[in-house]
Design an enzyme around this catalytic site. Structure first.
Site, PDB file in Angstrom:
ATOM      1  CB  SER A 249      53.343  25.438  12.490  1.00  0.00           C
ATOM      2  OG  SER A 249      54.467  26.106  11.962  1.00  0.00           O
ATOM      3  CE  LYS A 250      51.738  19.527   7.530  1.00  0.00           C
ATOM      4  NZ  LYS A 250      50.343  19.769   7.251  1.00  0.00           N
ATOM      5  NE  ARG A 251      54.391  29.417   9.419  1.00  0.00           N
ATOM      6  CZ  ARG A 251      53.080  29.215   9.518  1.00  0.00           C
ATOM      7  NH1 ARG A 251      52.402  28.773   8.484  1.00  0.00           N
ATOM      8  NH2 ARG A 251      52.444  29.460  10.634  1.00  0.00           N
TER       9      ARG A 251
END
Ligand code: GLU
Length: 312
Positions: A249-251
């Protein structure tokens, strides 16, 4: 002429999964002598500030995967930012309305997730049709409490298609999906409508995207048909998973472009991605052009790809 596309929603910096999708979209189009356009899917403008779209273009250029058309470069189908295309979506929304296919939905998120609603295998809710049969008086009454979102009525029909990578797929719209949103309560047009309108009007002939969107495809194919628009060929990619099996995920800062650029050359990133996608037997550094001739969808795995420990 084959026209592929990147259609990112830049709510953050790209991660390896996004890159992988861009690489395969680029290779799939270029291996057929085609070109690629970049459309920024920033319908939710507050979540997708322009600076991320700018960074994304820089990252694509760094990798050697710049689009031939679109984004800040512009082109014949401008604007390429969904946040600037609402008048276009409105036109097609009005066509659905004129066909009597739209109705206002007043259900709250918590109502939708109530136990009575069946859940799809992808975790989404099949809309039980709560607001489908409201009378004009009920609509007027409910409108005084809250602004409605708008749903499109789907038929009880099987939509079958052959994905260019994953093969045959079929879904019954009424049973497996239910009436779906085409416009949010705040007036923003929904992804399902925008993506269909844009791909058709921009002349996109093939869509390469993550397998998480496979279940959206029957809805979109039905919208293409209902709106009289030409549908592209779809290729859905397996998802890239972190070495421990988590979804990227972008996190996950560990696989962000920022981190990759500090450690590797662009050819090292492309070569390693080509390796995990089955396009070469070793993680040898490569420029994207070096991979065009040997590209073939048959080489790409059909199930989720777990990144080998220590590769990135
Ligand atoms: N904008 C979507 C995303 O970033 C992709 C939509 C599509 O490829 O159809 O997840």
């Amino acid at each position: 002429m084959t026209v592929g596309r990147y259609a990112p929603s830049p709510s953050g910096r790209m991660h390896l999964g996004n890159l992988c999708c861009c690489l395969l979209a680029w290779l799939s189009a270029k291996s057929k002598g085609g070109r690629v356009l970049l459309r920024i899917e920033d319908l939710d403008a507050a979540r997708c500030p322009r600076r991320f779209a700018g960074l994304l273009e820089q990252d694509l250029a760094w990798l050697g995967l710049s689009a031939d058309e679109g984004g800040s470069r512009g082109g014949a189908h401008a604007p390429y930012y969904q946040s600037e295309r609402s008048e276009i979506y409105r036109h097609f929304y009005d066509i659905l309305a004129a066909k009597g296919l739209l109705y206002p939905c007043f259900c709250s998120r918590s109502q939708l997730h109530a136990a009575s609603a069946p859940h799809r295998s992808d975790g989404q809710v099949v809309y039980p049709g709560t607001c489908r049969g409201l009378t004009a008086a009920q609509i007027a009454e409910k409108s005084r409490q809250r602004a409605p979102a708008w749903r499109v009525r789907v038929p009880d029909e099987d939509i079958a298609f052959t994905d260019g990578h994953l093969g045959f797929a079929r879904e019954n719209l009424a049973r497996d999906c239910g009436d779906f949103y085409v416009r949010r309560a705040d007036g923003v047009f929904a992804y399902q409508l925008a993506v269909v309108v844009d791909d058709a009007l921009m002349g996109v002939t093939e869509v390469v995207r993550g397998a998480d969107l496979l279940s959206s495809t029957p809805r979109q194919l039905w919208l293409y048909r209902t709106l009289g628009l030409p549908a592209p060929q779809f290729y859905h990619l397996p998802l890239l998973l972190a070495p421990d099996g988590r979804r990227l995920s972008k996190r996950d800062g560990d696989v962000s472009l920022e981190r990759l650029q500090a450690r590797y050359t662009p050819q090292e990133v492309v070569g390693r991605l080509a390796f995990v996608c089955g396009l070469q037997n070793t993680p040898t550094p490569r420029a994207p052009e070096d991979l065009i001739d040997g590209f073939c969808w048959d080489k790409v795995p059909q199930t989720d790809i777990c990144l080998p420990e220590g590769l990135f």
